[in-house]
Design a protein around this motif. Structure first.
Motif: not given
Length: 134
Positions: A25-31, A33, A39, A87-88, A90
């Protein structure tokens, strides 16, 4: 030394799976960047945790610890904190380090290495404190 109970094994395996999901989920959210190498690192962390979960569930690894209950409780708490931290967070480097230390924790658990487990738990706690300072 006491063996882990079947319930503890399932809890630990589920914890690994949930952590792998949090990394995905982190990877998807920050894809956009993430670099190609980042990756790959995240994919490797996810695969490693899923493989460790599979090893536990197929009894490929037999775990036994002194005071297994408190040890497993500390591990489950730490992985839950890592998941919620992801989840938090950045800061990409910090998140990658959380993933790497979680994989190191799982590797030390597979080896039933209490000193390595304590070291990984401490390092994970320090990384998550840094997340609060961002």
């Amino acid at each position: 030394m006491e063996d882990l109970t079947p319930e503890q094994i399932v809890e630990l395996a589920d914890s690994y799976r949930r952590t792998a999901r949090a990394l995905a989920e982190f990877q998807l959210t920050h894809w956009p960047d993430l670099s190609h190498e980042q990756h790959l690192d995240l994919n490797a962390y996810q695969n490693s945790l899923l493989n460790r979960a599979q090893d536990l569930m197929t009894f490929s690894v037999r775990l036994a610890f002194h005071e297994a209950g408190p040890m497993i409780d500390a591990i489950l708490q730490a992985t839950e904190e890592a998941r919620s931290g992801l989840k938090r967070i950045s800061n990409l480097t910090l998140a990658l380090n959380v993933g790497a230390i979680t994989v190191a924790l799982a590797a030390n658990i597979a080896r039933a290495n209490p000193k390595g487990i304590q070291s990984a738990l401490k390092e994970l706690g320090e990384l998550l404190k840094m997340e609060g300072e961002e």
